[in-house]
Motif scaffolding. Structure first.
Motif, PDB file in Angstrom:
ATOM      1  N   ARG A  52       0.932  -1.056  -0.215  1.00 35.55           N
ATOM      2  CA  ARG A  52      -0.064  -0.126  -0.111  1.00 35.55           C
ATOM      3  C   ARG A  52       0.851   1.377   0.028  1.00 35.55           C
ATOM      4  NH1 ARG A  52      -2.984  -1.082   4.373  1.00 35.55           N
ATOM      5  NH2 ARG A  52      -1.497  -0.181   5.771  1.00 35.55           N
ATOM      6  N   ARG A  53       1.861   1.219   0.898  1.00 37.09           N
ATOM      7  CA  ARG A  53       2.886   2.420   0.851  1.00 37.09           C
ATOM      8  C   ARG A  53       3.532   2.626  -0.457  1.00 37.09           C
ATOM      9  NH1 ARG A  53       6.161   0.493   4.465  1.00 37.09           N
ATOM     10  NH2 ARG A  53       4.629   1.433   6.235  1.00 37.09           N
ATOM     11  N   THR A  54       3.984   1.584  -0.920  1.00 34.13           N
ATOM     12  CA  THR A  54       4.716   1.545  -2.401  1.00 34.13           C
ATOM     13  C   THR A  54       3.744   2.165  -3.368  1.00 34.13           C
ATOM     14  OG1 THR A  54       6.253  -0.042  -1.974  1.00 34.13           O
ATOM     15  CG2 THR A  54       5.828   0.470  -4.066  1.00 34.13           C
ATOM     16  N   LEU A  55       2.675   1.797  -3.325  1.00 31.68           N
ATOM     17  CA  LEU A  55       1.637   2.301  -4.320  1.00 31.68           C
ATOM     18  C   LEU A  55       1.185   3.747  -4.187  1.00 31.68           C
ATOM     19  CD1 LEU A  55      -0.887  -0.898  -4.538  1.00 31.68           C
ATOM     20  CD2 LEU A  55       0.720   0.152  -6.568  1.00 31.68           C
ATOM     21  N   ALA A  56       1.020   4.219  -2.979  1.00 31.69           N
ATOM     22  CA  ALA A  56       0.703   5.578  -2.507  1.00 31.69           C
ATOM     23  C   ALA A  56       1.690   6.401  -2.894  1.00 31.69           C
ATOM     24  CB  ALA A  56       0.329   5.588  -1.066  1.00 31.69           C
ATOM     25  N   ARG A  57       2.751   6.049  -2.790  1.00 34.68           N
ATOM     26  CA  ARG A  57       4.155   6.910  -3.037  1.00 34.68           C
ATOM     27  C   ARG A  57       4.060   7.075  -4.627  1.00 34.68           C
ATOM     28  NH1 ARG A  57       8.822   4.874   1.119  1.00 34.68           N
ATOM     29  NH2 ARG A  57       7.954   5.900   2.872  1.00 34.68           N
ATOM     30  N   PHE A  58       3.724   6.036  -5.405  1.00 32.14           N
ATOM     31  CA  PHE A  58       3.876   5.921  -6.801  1.00 32.14           C
ATOM     32  C   PHE A  58       2.952   6.764  -7.275  1.00 32.14           C
ATOM     33  CE2 PHE A  58       2.220   4.403 -10.847  1.00 32.14           C
ATOM     34  CZ  PHE A  58       3.057   4.635 -11.644  1.00 32.14           C
ATOM     35  N   PHE A  59       1.508   6.882  -6.608  1.00 36.00           N
ATOM     36  CA  PHE A  59       0.614   7.975  -7.007  1.00 36.00           C
ATOM     37  C   PHE A  59       0.586   9.225  -6.488  1.00 36.00           C
ATOM     38  CE2 PHE A  59      -1.666   3.741  -7.982  1.00 36.00           C
ATOM     39  CZ  PHE A  59      -1.623   3.748  -9.669  1.00 36.00           C
ATOM     40  N   GLY A  60       1.416   9.491  -5.660  1.00 38.03           N
ATOM     41  CA  GLY A  60       1.371  10.545  -4.963  1.00 38.03           C
ATOM     42  C   GLY A  60       0.050  10.902  -3.966  1.00 38.03           C
ATOM     43  N   ILE A  61      -0.273   9.790  -3.310  1.00 39.14           N
ATOM     44  CA  ILE A  61      -1.778   9.945  -2.630  1.00 39.14           C
ATOM     45  C   ILE A  61      -1.379   9.493  -1.128  1.00 39.14           C
ATOM     46  CG2 ILE A  61      -3.036   9.709  -4.691  1.00 39.14           C
ATOM     47  CD1 ILE A  61      -3.336   6.986  -3.658  1.00 39.14           C
ATOM     48  N   VAL A  84       7.904  13.575  -5.384  1.00 42.27           N
ATOM     49  CA  VAL A  84       9.274  13.783  -5.846  1.00 42.27           C
ATOM     50  C   VAL A  84       9.939  12.626  -5.967  1.00 42.27           C
ATOM     51  CG1 VAL A  84      11.461  14.836  -5.133  1.00 42.27           C
ATOM     52  CG2 VAL A  84       9.381  15.914  -4.798  1.00 42.27           C
ATOM     53  N   TRP A  85       9.586  11.530  -5.335  1.00 43.06           N
ATOM     54  CA  TRP A  85      10.519  10.112  -5.275  1.00 43.06           C
ATOM     55  C   TRP A  85       9.614   9.121  -5.675  1.00 43.06           C
ATOM     56  CZ3 TRP A  85      15.712  10.865  -4.628  1.00 43.06           C
ATOM     57  CH2 TRP A  85      16.142  11.999  -4.011  1.00 43.06           C
ATOM     58  N   ILE A  86      10.290   8.211  -6.169  1.00 39.80           N
ATOM     59  CA  ILE A  86       9.640   6.775  -6.700  1.00 39.80           C
ATOM     60  C   ILE A  86      10.760   5.739  -5.946  1.00 39.80           C
ATOM     61  CG2 ILE A  86       9.196   5.364  -8.461  1.00 39.80           C
ATOM     62  CD1 ILE A  86       7.247   7.628  -8.551  1.00 39.80           C
ATOM     63  N   ASP A  87       9.906   4.882  -5.287  1.00 39.95           N
ATOM     64  CA  ASP A  87      10.566   3.710  -4.674  1.00 39.95           C
ATOM     65  C   ASP A  87      10.275   2.602  -5.691  1.00 39.95           C
ATOM     66  OD1 ASP A  87      11.330   4.921  -2.275  1.00 39.95           O
ATOM     67  OD2 ASP A  87       9.642   4.520  -1.132  1.00 39.95           O
ATOM     68  N   HIS A 111      13.794  -1.189  -1.379  1.00 46.70           N
ATOM     69  CA  HIS A 111      13.722  -0.413  -2.608  1.00 46.70           C
ATOM     70  C   HIS A 111      14.690   0.430  -2.871  1.00 46.70           C
ATOM     71  CE1 HIS A 111       9.461  -1.378  -1.025  1.00 46.70           C
ATOM     72  NE2 HIS A 111       9.087  -1.051  -2.051  1.00 46.70           N
ATOM     73  N   MET A 112      14.952   0.852  -3.976  1.00 43.95           N
ATOM     74  CA  MET A 112      15.836   2.050  -4.297  1.00 43.95           C
ATOM     75  C   MET A 112      15.236   3.092  -4.577  1.00 43.95           C
ATOM     76  SD  MET A 112      19.233   0.783  -4.204  1.00 43.95           S
ATOM     77  CE  MET A 112      20.194   1.566  -5.472  1.00 43.95           C
ATOM     78  N   GLN A 122      14.663   9.989 -18.376  1.00 47.36           N
ATOM     79  CA  GLN A 122      14.982   9.035 -19.173  1.00 47.36           C
ATOM     80  C   GLN A 122      13.941   8.271 -19.753  1.00 47.36           C
ATOM     81  OE1 GLN A 122      18.399   8.376 -18.789  1.00 47.36           O
ATOM     82  NE2 GLN A 122      18.420  10.364 -17.686  1.00 47.36           N
ATOM     83  N   GLY A 123      12.632   8.732 -19.844  1.00 51.61           N
ATOM     84  CA  GLY A 123      11.826   8.227 -20.612  1.00 51.61           C
ATOM     85  C   GLY A 123      11.150   6.865 -19.838  1.00 51.61           C
ATOM     86  N   LEU A 124      11.351   6.616 -18.795  1.00 54.04           N
ATOM     87  CA  LEU A 124      11.056   5.354 -17.955  1.00 54.04           C
ATOM     88  C   LEU A 124       9.891   5.404 -17.079  1.00 54.04           C
ATOM     89  CD1 LEU A 124      14.523   4.678 -16.352  1.00 54.04           C
ATOM     90  CD2 LEU A 124      13.710   3.765 -18.546  1.00 54.04           C
ATOM     91  N   ASP A 125       9.039   4.243 -17.015  1.00 50.94           N
ATOM     92  CA  ASP A 125       7.725   4.243 -16.506  1.00 50.94           C
ATOM     93  C   ASP A 125       8.045   3.601 -15.294  1.00 50.94           C
ATOM     94  OD1 ASP A 125       5.080   3.657 -15.422  1.00 50.94           O
ATOM     95  OD2 ASP A 125       4.213   3.134 -17.310  1.00 50.94           O
ATOM     96  N   PRO A 126       7.959   4.229 -13.885  1.00 51.45           N
ATOM     97  CA  PRO A 126       8.305   3.461 -12.556  1.00 51.45           C
ATOM     98  C   PRO A 126       7.417   2.221 -12.359  1.00 51.45           C
ATOM     99  CG  PRO A 126       7.880   5.935 -12.275  1.00 51.45           C
ATOM    100  CD  PRO A 126       7.314   5.562 -13.600  1.00 51.45           C
ATOM    101  N   ALA A 127       6.305   1.862 -13.006  1.00 49.10           N
ATOM    102  CA  ALA A 127       5.494   0.724 -12.896  1.00 49.10           C
ATOM    103  C   ALA A 127       6.049  -0.492 -13.284  1.00 49.10           C
ATOM    104  CB  ALA A 127       4.009   0.991 -13.484  1.00 49.10           C
ATOM    105  N   TRP A 128       7.245  -0.173 -14.524  1.00 47.50           N
ATOM    106  CA  TRP A 128       7.878  -1.313 -14.886  1.00 47.50           C
ATOM    107  C   TRP A 128       8.942  -1.547 -14.667  1.00 47.50           C
ATOM    108  CZ3 TRP A 128       5.298  -4.818 -17.960  1.00 47.50           C
ATOM    109  CH2 TRP A 128       3.850  -4.479 -18.321  1.00 47.50           C
ATOM    110  N   LEU A 129       9.708  -0.747 -13.689  1.00 43.57           N
ATOM    111  CA  LEU A 129      10.985  -1.005 -12.942  1.00 43.57           C
ATOM    112  C   LEU A 129      11.331  -1.674 -11.983  1.00 43.57           C
ATOM    113  CD1 LEU A 129      12.106   2.803 -13.415  1.00 43.57           C
ATOM    114  CD2 LEU A 129      12.387   1.138 -14.904  1.00 43.57           C
ATOM    115  N   SER A 130      12.471  -2.232 -11.857  1.00 47.06           N
ATOM    116  CA  SER A 130      12.743  -3.035 -10.710  1.00 47.06           C
ATOM    117  C   SER A 130      14.351  -3.118 -10.710  1.00 47.06           C
ATOM    118  CB  SER A 130      12.372  -4.703 -10.697  1.00 47.06           C
ATOM    119  OG  SER A 130      12.922  -5.144 -11.802  1.00 47.06           O
TER     120      SER A 130
END
Length: 216
Positions: A52-61, A84-87, A111-112, A122-130
């Motif tokens: 939940r925390r990761t998703l909330a940070r991703f969406f900024g909510i 500002v940040w993505i985990d 997380h990083m 960089q043209g990167l979508d956080p949802a597809w990164l690991s």
């Protein structure tokens, strides 16, 4: 303020961001159908705190929108920080730059953190990164044992470059060349390891390596 059911809210947020539940499942280190089952079948009944925390940070909510409790101590600054940040999840396995590492369960163990603006640039979508660690010496001097690599798992049509790939239960990080139709040339940066070729349908490409970090 949003009082919608967390499942409905998650679907709405994904649609607004233009991403899929499968991609968001990968973001939190789960199997591709995890969030789809959460939304459609109610399993799990609620998201685990870390997910939940990761998703909330991703969406900024606020986590409250996804079924969590409001953290009043950080409510004023949490949303700004999340914007500002993505985990990016670190997966609990290594990509071998050597004989090959057995691929374990792809679960996040940490997380990083990256700046959202940098990823966007960089043209990167956080949802597809690991991120995963490199093991072995076959990609030296480009990649060293213990380096952390950022992997883009979007299936956008592969091209020559450094990728993480799976051969059966073995996970590797190698240079790939697609010059011969229907085949894949697998190349080590270290000249002590000879290149070899395999039919394309025998190889599962996990993702493209787009960034690295490591010790000096």
């Amino acid at each position: 303020m949003h009082d919608a059911d967390p499942r409905s809210r998650l679907v709405t947020l994904a649609a607004e961001r233009g991403t899929s539940l499968a991609a968001l499942s990968a973001l939190i280190g789960r199997n591709p159908t995890y969030l789809q089952q959460f939304v459609r079948k109610g399993s799990p009944r609620k998201l685990e705190e870390g997910d939940r925390r990761t998703l909330a940070r991703f969406f900024g909510i606020s986590e409250k929108e996804l079924g969590g409790m409001e953290d009043k101590s950080s409510a004023s600054g949490g949303k700004r920080e999340a914007s500002v940040w993505i985990d990016v999840p670190r997966l609990a396995l290594d990509a071998s730059a050597g004989p090959g590492a057995l691929a374990g369960r792809e679960q996040a163990f940490g997380h990083m953190r990256y700046r959202r603006q940098w990823l966007r640039g960089q043209g990167l979508d956080p949802a597809w990164l690991s991120t995963i660690a490199v093991s072995g010496d076959s990609m030296e001097p480009l990649l060293h044992d213990g380096d952390e690599i950022l992997v883009d798992q979007r299936p956008n049509g592969w091209r020559d470059g450094v990728h993480v790939l799976r051969l059966g239960d073995t996970l590797l990080v190698k240079k790939l060349s697609f010059e011969r139709p229907g085949h894949l040339r697998i190349i080590s940066e270290n000249r002590l390891y000879a290149p070899y070729e395999l039919p394309l349908d025998e190889v599962a490409i996990v993702g493209r390596v787009v960034w690295k970090s490591g010790r000096v």
